[in-house]
Design a protein around this motif. Structure first.
Motif, PDB file in Angstrom:
ATOM      1  N   UNK A  78       0.809  -1.220   0.000  1.00 10.39           N
ATOM      2  CA  UNK A  78       0.000   0.000   0.000  1.00 10.39           C
ATOM      3  C   UNK A  78       0.844   1.273   0.000  1.00 10.39           C
ATOM      4  N   UNK A  79       1.942   1.245  -0.769  1.00  7.30           N
ATOM      5  CA  UNK A  79       2.806   2.433  -0.855  1.00  7.30           C
ATOM      6  C   UNK A  79       2.583   3.204  -2.160  1.00  7.30           C
ATOM      7  N   UNK A  80       1.587   2.786  -2.959  1.00  6.58           N
ATOM      8  CA  UNK A  80       1.291   3.474  -4.212  1.00  6.58           C
ATOM      9  C   UNK A  80       2.021   2.908  -5.420  1.00  6.58           C
ATOM     10  N   UNK A  81       2.928   1.961  -5.200  1.00  2.45           N
ATOM     11  CA  UNK A  81       3.671   1.327  -6.288  1.00  2.45           C
ATOM     12  C   UNK A  81       3.123  -0.087  -6.481  1.00  2.45           C
ATOM     13  N   UNK A  82       2.792  -0.404  -7.725  1.00  2.98           N
ATOM     14  CA  UNK A  82       2.266  -1.731  -8.033  1.00  2.98           C
ATOM     15  C   UNK A  82       3.440  -2.654  -8.350  1.00  2.98           C
ATOM     16  N   UNK A  83       3.652  -3.628  -7.453  1.00  2.96           N
ATOM     17  CA  UNK A  83       4.822  -4.498  -7.564  1.00  2.96           C
ATOM     18  C   UNK A  83       4.617  -5.664  -8.528  1.00  2.96           C
ATOM     19  N   UNK A  84       3.395  -6.194  -8.618  1.00  2.00           N
ATOM     20  CA  UNK A  84       3.139  -7.364  -9.459  1.00  2.00           C
ATOM     21  C   UNK A  84       1.901  -7.137 -10.315  1.00  2.00           C
ATOM     22  N   UNK A  85       1.819  -7.863 -11.436  1.00  2.86           N
ATOM     23  CA  UNK A  85       0.650  -7.799 -12.312  1.00  2.86           C
ATOM     24  C   UNK A  85       0.178  -9.209 -12.615  1.00  2.86           C
ATOM     25  N   UNK A  86      -1.100  -9.336 -12.916  1.00  4.94           N
ATOM     26  CA  UNK A  86      -1.680 -10.621 -13.293  1.00  4.94           C
ATOM     27  C   UNK A  86      -2.908 -10.920 -12.466  1.00  4.94           C
ATOM     28  N   UNK A  87      -3.775 -11.750 -13.000  1.00  9.27           N
ATOM     29  CA  UNK A  87      -4.999 -12.126 -12.285  1.00  9.27           C
ATOM     30  C   UNK A  87      -4.671 -12.950 -11.054  1.00  9.27           C
ATOM     31  N   UNK A  88      -3.715 -13.860 -11.188  1.00 12.63           N
ATOM     32  CA  UNK A  88      -3.263 -14.692 -10.074  1.00 12.63           C
ATOM     33  C   UNK A  88      -1.779 -14.433  -9.881  1.00 12.63           C
ATOM     34  N   UNK A  89      -1.409 -14.077  -8.666  1.00 17.85           N
ATOM     35  CA  UNK A  89       0.011 -13.842  -8.374  1.00 17.85           C
ATOM     36  C   UNK A  89       0.432 -14.691  -7.188  1.00 17.85           C
ATOM     37  N   UNK A  90       1.731 -14.889  -7.074  1.00 21.97           N
ATOM     38  CA  UNK A  90       2.317 -15.591  -5.930  1.00 21.97           C
ATOM     39  C   UNK A  90       3.365 -14.670  -5.335  1.00 21.97           C
ATOM     40  N   UNK A  91       3.274 -14.477  -4.028  1.00 20.60           N
ATOM     41  CA  UNK A  91       4.214 -13.588  -3.342  1.00 20.60           C
ATOM     42  C   UNK A  91       4.678 -14.246  -2.047  1.00 20.60           C
ATOM     43  N   UNK A  92       5.916 -13.983  -1.663  1.00 22.37           N
ATOM     44  CA  UNK A  92       6.433 -14.421  -0.375  1.00 22.37           C
ATOM     45  C   UNK A  92       6.697 -13.174   0.458  1.00 22.37           C
ATOM     46  N   UNK A  93       5.910 -12.983   1.510  1.00 19.28           N
ATOM     47  CA  UNK A  93       6.100 -11.830   2.393  1.00 19.28           C
ATOM     48  C   UNK A  93       7.324 -12.066   3.266  1.00 19.28           C
ATOM     49  N   UNK A  94       8.098 -11.001   3.486  1.00 16.80           N
ATOM     50  CA  UNK A  94       9.400 -11.151   4.162  1.00 16.80           C
ATOM     51  C   UNK A  94       9.373 -10.812   5.643  1.00 16.80           C
ATOM     52  N   UNK A  95       8.211 -10.441   6.169  1.00 21.00           N
ATOM     53  CA  UNK A  95       8.118 -10.186   7.611  1.00 21.00           C
ATOM     54  C   UNK A  95       6.731 -10.576   8.098  1.00 21.00           C
ATOM     55  N   UNK A  96       6.662 -10.925   9.374  1.00 20.68           N
ATOM     56  CA  UNK A  96       5.383 -11.246   9.992  1.00 20.68           C
ATOM     57  C   UNK A  96       4.734  -9.935  10.407  1.00 20.68           C
ATOM     58  N   UNK A  97       3.615  -9.614   9.770  1.00 20.01           N
ATOM     59  CA  UNK A  97       2.942  -8.339  10.007  1.00 20.01           C
ATOM     60  C   UNK A  97       1.586  -8.391   9.318  1.00 20.01           C
ATOM     61  N   UNK A  98       0.836  -7.299   9.412  1.00 17.53           N
ATOM     62  CA  UNK A  98      -0.400  -7.164   8.656  1.00 17.53           C
ATOM     63  C   UNK A  98      -0.149  -6.191   7.518  1.00 17.53           C
ATOM     64  N   UNK A  99      -0.417  -6.639   6.297  1.00 14.95           N
ATOM     65  CA  UNK A  99      -0.163  -5.841   5.105  1.00 14.95           C
ATOM     66  C   UNK A  99      -1.488  -5.401   4.492  1.00 14.95           C
ATOM     67  N   UNK A 100      -1.541  -4.152   4.078  1.00 15.54           N
ATOM     68  CA  UNK A 100      -2.688  -3.612   3.372  1.00 15.54           C
ATOM     69  C   UNK A 100      -2.399  -3.773   1.883  1.00 15.54           C
ATOM     70  N   UNK A 101      -3.089  -4.718   1.231  1.00 16.02           N
ATOM     71  CA  UNK A 101      -2.827  -5.059  -0.166  1.00 16.02           C
ATOM     72  C   UNK A 101      -3.936  -4.468  -1.036  1.00 16.02           C
ATOM     73  N   UNK A 102      -3.524  -3.778  -2.097  1.00 19.04           N
ATOM     74  CA  UNK A 102      -4.480  -3.147  -3.003  1.00 19.04           C
ATOM     75  C   UNK A 102      -4.420  -3.817  -4.367  1.00 19.04           C
ATOM     76  N   UNK A 103      -5.595  -4.095  -4.932  1.00 17.64           N
ATOM     77  CA  UNK A 103      -5.734  -4.625  -6.286  1.00 17.64           C
ATOM     78  C   UNK A 103      -6.437  -3.568  -7.133  1.00 17.64           C
ATOM     79  N   UNK A 104      -5.847  -3.249  -8.284  1.00 16.44           N
ATOM     80  CA  UNK A 104      -6.446  -2.311  -9.239  1.00 16.44           C
ATOM     81  C   UNK A 104      -6.725  -3.080 -10.527  1.00 16.44           C
ATOM     82  N   UNK A 105      -8.010  -3.119 -10.931  1.00 18.44           N
ATOM     83  CA  UNK A 105      -8.404  -3.766 -12.184  1.00 18.44           C
ATOM     84  C   UNK A 105      -8.797  -2.677 -13.169  1.00 18.44           C
TER      85      UNK A 105
END
Length: 192
Positions: free
Chosen positions: A68-95
Motif C-alpha cells: 500500500x505504498x502506491x507502487x504496483x509491484x506485481x501484475x496478473x490475475x493470479x500472483x504468488x508472493x512471499x512476504x518477508x516479515x510477519x505483520x499485517x499488510x494492506x494489499x491493493x488490487x487495481x483492475x
C-alpha cells in the motif's frame, strides 16, 4: 452484458441524414472487485487471485500494490508472493477494464510468525532415559504443544507427538541428531 442501439436522423424527405451505432459497455463499479488469498505464514508462498464480474478478455490489467505504498509491484490475475516479515499488510488490487473506469479494492493480509524452535537434553547417557525439554517460543500467538513432533533419531518419522517434556532412551554411546517440529496456533511450522 453489452447493449446496442441504432440511432438515426431523417431529412424531411425521409432519407437518412446520419446513422449512429451506439454500444454501451459494462464497467466496474465500487464493490465489484475483490480478491481471495491463501493462509499466510512467514516465508511461505501466498497465492492471491483477483475476482471480477467481467470476463478476463474484458480486462486490460490487474495490478497489485502489496504494501500500500502506491507502487504496483506485481501484475496478473493470479500472483504468488512471499512476504518477508510477519505483520499485517494492506494489499491493493487495481483492475482496469478494456472499456470503462478502473476499480480497486484493499484488504488486510496477516502474515503469521514461525515458531523459534529450541530444546535442550538433560541426563544424556547411553542406555538411560534422557529428558528432552522444549524451549521454543513465538513472537505472537502461541505454540500448539499437542502438535509437537519429536524425532529422536532424525529418521524423518515422529517418535513422539505432543508434550513439552519427553523422555527417550538412546542406544549405545555415539552421536545422535534429534529434531523437534513445532506448530503455531495459526498452523505455521518450523523445526530445529
Amino acid at each position: 452484458m453489452n447493449h446496442f442501439a441504432l440511432k438515426h436522423k431523417r431529412r424531411r424527405d425521409g432519407s437518412v441524414l446520419s446513422l449512429v451505432f451506439l454500444m454501451v459497455m459494462p464497467f466496474l463499479s465500487t464493490a465489484q472487485t475483490s480478491f481471495i488469498f491463501s493462509h499466510t505464514c512467514l516465508g511461505a508462498q501466498t497465492t492471491l487471485q483477483a475476482i471480477s464480474p467481467l470476463a478476463d478478455t474484458a480486462i486490460n490489467s490487474w495490478k497489485w500494490d502489496l504494501d500500500n505504498n502506491g507502487t504496483y509491484e506485481l501484475t496478473g490475475k493470479i500472483i504468488i508472493n512471499t512476504f518477508t516479515s510477519a505483520s499485517t499488510f494492506s494489499v491493493k488490487l487495481l483492475i482496469t477494464p478494456n472499456f470503462g473506469l478502473p476499480d480497486s479494492t484493499t484488504q488486510s493480509i496477516t502474515v503469521y510468525p514461525l515458531p523459534t524452535v529450541d530444546f535442550r537434553v538433560d541426563n544424556l547417557c547411553a542406555l538411560l532415559p534422557a529428558t528432552y525439554i522444549n524451549l521454543s517460543s513465538i513472537a505472537s500467538g502461541s505454540i500448539n504443544t499437542s502438535l509437537n513432533s519429536w524425532d529422536f533419531n532424525n529418521d524423518g518419522s515422529a517418535d513422539q507427538i505432543g508434550n513439552d517434556t519427553v523422555n527417550y532412551t538412546c542406544g549405545i554411546a555415539g552421536t545422535y541428531f534429534s529434531k523437534l517440529i513445532c506448530t503455531s496456533d495459526q498452523g505455521c511450522s518450523a523445526s530445529s
